[in-house]
Design an enzyme around this catalytic site. Structure first.
Site, PDB file in Angstrom:
ATOM      1  CD  GLU B  63      -2.027  -2.246   1.151  1.00 47.44           C
ATOM      2  OE1 GLU B  63      -0.919  -2.672   1.520  1.00 47.44           O
ATOM      3  OE2 GLU B  63      -2.981  -2.989   0.861  1.00 47.44           O
ATOM      4  CG  HIS B 132     -10.091  -6.596   7.978  1.00 46.34           C
ATOM      5  ND1 HIS B 132      -9.295  -7.257   8.863  1.00 46.34           N
ATOM      6  CD2 HIS B 132      -9.479  -6.680   6.782  1.00 46.34           C
ATOM      7  CE1 HIS B 132      -8.229  -7.729   8.231  1.00 46.34           C
ATOM      8  NE2 HIS B 132      -8.318  -7.393   6.959  1.00 46.34           N
TER       9      HIS B 132
END
Lengths: 333, 333
Positions: B63, B132
């Site tokens: 990322e 998450h």
């Protein structure tokens, strides 16, 4: 049972070496007891994961579920060569390690089904299971930069750390060739020595781990260990796993390289155990997994009083805001 | 008669990207699994087949790395859409979003633009547990230099994504995984390739005279459901869909409060320093304050990491009954 060979020596695949003069031995000794124990461990993980698959399809397990079947030799082989007091951490494909690090099948399955008997009391789920000297279960993994930062500091300070890459050929739906400029992961540590290991052979993993652990414990600093392995399931339960690889490939690994079959055949062909014995172990494991699943589906969900607990450790109780200003909840450590 | 079509949010986002990729060759999409896998949540389905490797790019699991590459591309004149598989993963790259993207126009005194869109699912899903499930609306909306958009229905998704891609500034585009598969009516106007919705303008989804409900993303639907129930008891709610978090359309909220005299904010994120907290502050600072007959009520997620077990997860987020309860408490009925 007195007729069985108590111990045998097996040839294991040579490991590829990076910055090492010598590597793990080319032969592994296996006692009958060890063999049966490794078999039991791997078969337990296998059956547990398949049970999780079943429960997920029944929607009793929800969210993310990343299964480990195919990779059993990695967790079993590593645990065979480390001490319970060594520290282990992994990513989200964690059920195998949770078991080898000492958590019961019951507590693992009950965590997956979100019940209060789960190892994290139902609050963690699949990716967040913990045990003494086992730091989870982690959902988000920085795969590049942070790894190199860790390599640098571990080497600089000669930290006794084994960096293990379970190379199962795919990062979610992307093959290693499409994601990595170099797929020789055991060389990624650059100035850190590395070994590439047959991750489908529990003896190979055991010997390699012993070699790596000795390297670290002797003060030589970190080492990288790449385990070449394979996962039968897709990345997670929402990935069928066949859009980026063929069914033929999966089938070929199952027939030619399954870690459990390999160990079993080795022991049978060396008369270290009987077919009936393995069958008995299988039956026993099936029973244990079934009982664990029973528990996992009948144990109650965590009580609502537990909702806000464990925000902090060793902290006086505090008030926690609920969904609206009139909802004042309680948190204890 | 205006023809209405039912389009899912997923398809609306797909249409938006397809149209903008076609319209402007500088636009491209990068992220994990966006190309050959058709997108982790299938939002980019068919785009790689249509536009190829140069416009739809699969990245390694890095990322920080690929967000940085995307920002660099934007600085050099391209118009990247950088997908985070979920915004939880954007924390790996947040330095690039804030320090490289958000602040650059200011630091360069207008010399260097960064026309980039960071998009992906935000907030809670179902059973994906603590790492998450976080809502990042407040985190990103805190920062000058960023625009933060949070669509609810399909028209929002399409119109706002097109505007975000055409905007010359960094936009954080917060989608919602649970909404991807939900079909909404899309007007014929919204089918047009030039259909855009302006960033920074809220929409009154339902007119009402007794109380104002302000929300964004999935909870707009919850508010409308609560409003339907309350209407049966004679309480008429005005429901405002923020559509954009930053810059926030405070004027629309104020105009509504001056009419209804009561305000409830509804969000999935945590209460402290959140979207609702900001709305409260802005209302207090402005002309609508004097029209309030009671303090503003914030309905938020519970101030805890997201638990996994279903019963706990259900109680961690605003339910329709929580909204109804809060409306009645605010109206003192």
């Amino acid at each position: 049972f007195a007729d069985f060979t108590p111990q045998a020596t097996f040839d294991i695949k040579k490991c590829d070496l990076h910055r090492l003069e010598e590597g793990p031995p080319l032969k592994a000794e296996l006692t009958r007891d060890q063999g049966l124990q490794y078999y039991r461990t791997m078969q337990t993980v296998r059956r547990m994961e398949l049970k999780a698959d079943q429960l997920y399809k029944q929607k009793i397990i929800r969210g993310f579920c990343h299964l480990y079947d195919g990779q059993e030799a990695c967790a079993a082989g590593i645990e065979a060569s480390i001490n319970p007091t060594d520290h282990l951490i992994t990513a989200y494909r964690a059920h195998g390690y949770t078991y080898t690090r000492g958590v019961s099948i019951k507590e693992i399955l009950a965590e997956l089904t979100g019940r209060k008997g789960g190892v994290a009391k139902g609050k963690g789920g699949s990716m967040h299971m913990y045990a003494p000297h086992f730091y989870g279960g982690n959902g988000i993994v920085g795969a590049q930069g942070q790894l190199f930062e860790s390599f640098n500091m571990a080497a600089l300070w000669k930290l006794p750390c084994i960096f293990i890459c379970e190379n199962n050929k795919y990062g979610m739906g992307t093959s290693v060739e499409r994601a990595s400029a170099s797929i020789d992961y055991y060389k990624r540590g650059d100035f850190i020595p590395g070994i590439r290991v047959d991750g489908m052979d529990v003896l190979c993993v055991r010997e390699a781990t012993k070699f790596a652990a000795d390297h670290c414990r002797s003060g030589k600093g970190p080492i990288v260990m790449e385990l070449q392995t394979y996962r039968y399931h897709g990345h997670s339960m929402s990935d069928p796993g066949v859009s980026y690889r063929t069914r033929e490939e999966i089938q070929e690994v199952r027939t030619k390289s399954d870690p459990i079959s390999m160990l079993k055949e080795r022991m049978l062909s060396n008369n270290m155990a009987s077919v009936e014995e393995f069958k008995e172990i299988d039956v026993d494991i099936r029973k244990q997994v079934e009982e664990a699943a029973q528990f996992a589906t009948s144990d109650p969900e965590p009580p609502l009083e537990d909702l806000c607990n464990h925000i902090f450790y060793n902290n006086p109780p505090l008030e926690v805001r609920g969904t609206n200003p009139w909802s004042k909840l309680k948190s204890v450590s | 008669i205006q023809a209405q079509f039912n389009v899912t949010v997923r398809d609306a986002l797909n249409q938006a990207m397809d149209e903008e990729l076609e319209r402007d060759e500088r636009v491209f999409l990068l992220g994990e699994e966006v190309a050959q896998y058709d997108g982790a949540y299938k939002v980019s389905r068919g785009l790689w087949k249509k536009y190829g490797d140069k416009r739809i790019i699969d990245t390694p699991i890095s990322e920080m790395g690929f967000a940085g590459i995307a920002v660099g591309a934007a600085m050099a004149g391209l118009r990247p859409i950088c997908e985070f598989m979920t915004f939880n993963f954007s924390m790996q790259a947040i330095d690039q979003v804030i320090n490289s993207a958000a602040k650059t126009c200011y630091m360069s005194a207008g010399l260097q633009a960064v026309p980039i869109v960071f998009r992906g699912p935000n907030g809670a899903s179902a059973g994906v547990a603590a790492q998450h499930s976080q809502c990042f609306a407040a985190w990103y909306a805190h920062c000058p230099g960023l625009k933060v958009v949070s669509p609810w229905n399909s028209e929002d998704a399409k119109g706002l994504l097109k505007s975000s891609i055409r905007d010359d500034n960094p936009v954080v585009f917060l989608e919602n995984e649970l909404l991807y598969g939900v079909p909404f009516e899309m007007s014929e106007e919204a089918q047009s390739k030039d259909f855009t919705i302006p960033i920074g303008k809220a929409k009154v989804e339902r007119a009402g005279s007794h109380i104002t409900l302000v929300s964004h993303s999935r909870y707009v639907g919850h508010c409308l459901d609560a409003a339907a129930v309350l209407a049966k008891e004679g309480i008429e709610c005005e429901v405002i869909n923020l559509r954009t978090i930053r810059p926030m359309d405070v004027e629309s909220i104020e105009a509504s409060v001056m009419k209804t005299n009561h305000l409830v904010t509804v969000e999935g994120g945590w209460p402290q320093f959140g979207v609702g907290a900001e709305i409260c502050a802005r209302i207090m600072e402005g002309s609508a304050f004097n029209y309030l007959d009671s303090p503003v009520t914030r309905v938020t997620g519970v101030d805890i990491p997201m638990p996994y077990a279903k019963i706990l997860e259900d109680h961690s987020l605003p339910q329709i009954k929580d909204i109804i309860f809060s409306v009645k408490k605010t109206l003192n009925v």
